[in-house]
Design a protein around this motif. Sequence first.
Motif, PDB file in Angstrom:
ATOM      1  N   MET B   1       0.845  -1.195   0.000  1.00 56.97           N
ATOM      2  CA  MET B   1       0.000   0.000   0.000  1.00 56.97           C
ATOM      3  C   MET B   1       0.881   1.245   0.000  1.00 56.97           C
ATOM      4  O   MET B   1       1.879   1.303   0.697  1.00 56.97           O
ATOM      5  N   GLU B  21       2.272   2.683   4.091  1.00 59.14           N
ATOM      6  CA  GLU B  21       3.604   2.203   4.460  1.00 59.14           C
ATOM      7  C   GLU B  21       4.621   3.347   4.428  1.00 59.14           C
ATOM      8  O   GLU B  21       4.705   4.067   3.444  1.00 59.14           O
ATOM      9  N   ASP B  23       8.394   3.786   4.324  1.00 55.69           N
ATOM     10  CA  ASP B  23       9.666   3.084   4.139  1.00 55.69           C
ATOM     11  C   ASP B  23      10.621   3.944   3.333  1.00 55.69           C
ATOM     12  O   ASP B  23      10.371   5.137   3.116  1.00 55.69           O
ATOM     13  N   ASP B  53       0.590   0.878   8.119  1.00 55.41           N
ATOM     14  CA  ASP B  53       0.743  -0.573   8.046  1.00 55.41           C
ATOM     15  C   ASP B  53       2.180  -1.011   8.296  1.00 55.41           C
ATOM     16  O   ASP B  53       2.432  -2.144   8.709  1.00 55.41           O
ATOM     17  N   PHE B  54       3.095  -0.119   7.969  1.00 50.94           N
ATOM     18  CA  PHE B  54       4.508  -0.514   8.030  1.00 50.94           C
ATOM     19  C   PHE B  54       5.354   0.716   8.294  1.00 50.94           C
ATOM     20  O   PHE B  54       5.129   1.777   7.709  1.00 50.94           O
ATOM     21  N   LEU B  55       6.328   0.572   9.189  1.00 49.25           N
ATOM     22  CA  LEU B  55       7.254   1.680   9.496  1.00 49.25           C
ATOM     23  C   LEU B  55       8.637   1.083   9.651  1.00 49.25           C
ATOM     24  O   LEU B  55       8.819   0.133  10.409  1.00 49.25           O
ATOM     25  N   ARG B  85       2.813  -3.724  16.431  1.00 50.67           N
ATOM     26  CA  ARG B  85       3.914  -3.958  15.489  1.00 50.67           C
ATOM     27  C   ARG B  85       4.650  -2.659  15.140  1.00 50.67           C
ATOM     28  O   ARG B  85       5.817  -2.693  14.777  1.00 50.67           O
TER      29      ARG B  85
END
Lengths: 149, 116
Positions: B1, B21, B23, B53-55, B85
Amino acid sequence: MATVELTFSALPAHVRTARLVATAIARRTGVEESLLDEVRLAVGEACSRAVEAHRLHCPGEPIRIELCDDSGRFEVIVTDAAPSDELERQERTTPSLEDFLGKVPDTLMSGFGIAVIAGLADDVEVFPSQKGMRIRMSWPATPNGLSPV
Amino acid sequence: MDLKLDHHSEDRLTIVEVEGEIDVYTAPRLRELLIDLVNKGNFHLLVNMEKVDFLDSTGLGVLVGGLKRVRAHDGSLELVCTQERILKIFRITGLTKVFGIYASVEEAKEAHGRDK
């Protein structure tokens, strides 16, 4: 024996692809669902570090990932071709909180990547050399995996 | 995403909504937004990470960079995050001691109001 090998050019956009591939194979290899986030983050950190190093030293060279499912463990090896002496020196010094708010540039959080990987994978080895860095990490997996990859 | 960014101001607080996300590929967009906000005089930032959702460490670097910039103006950069998370990476790096981390925007706003 490597189950899957992947090479990609040193572009930040490819790091996400590498994460997705690694997570998919980890799942099929039988890594517990609760560990998949750690696999995803650790592989992403290793690949991000490699991309940054290649962009500094050898932007035309590819980065290589090997994803293996030998002996009941899921193993990932990320290999770059950037000389790692300078990076190694930075990464062996864990940044202090003062560093975070002081001299460390926010574009490259030196030492963060490997520190994060070490905090995520219970088995990590880092092999720096003049020819590049190799990061090997592994997680427990179900013997024989869930299904053939 | 991919990464979706939005922001709005409430009193002296600027709330940055982040989704997707963060990144090495997407973090530069968040960095640009934070720099732009500070350059426009927004020195009290609240970054809502509930839809992240994401780091990774690149994203952490951008948040730390934002914190450095607002602190130069006696400002603040705080976070809303309850996802384990995402919180885990803050704990691993010791950054839970650097950022104020709240369970909700309302809770952060209340704390910010008390600090005024």
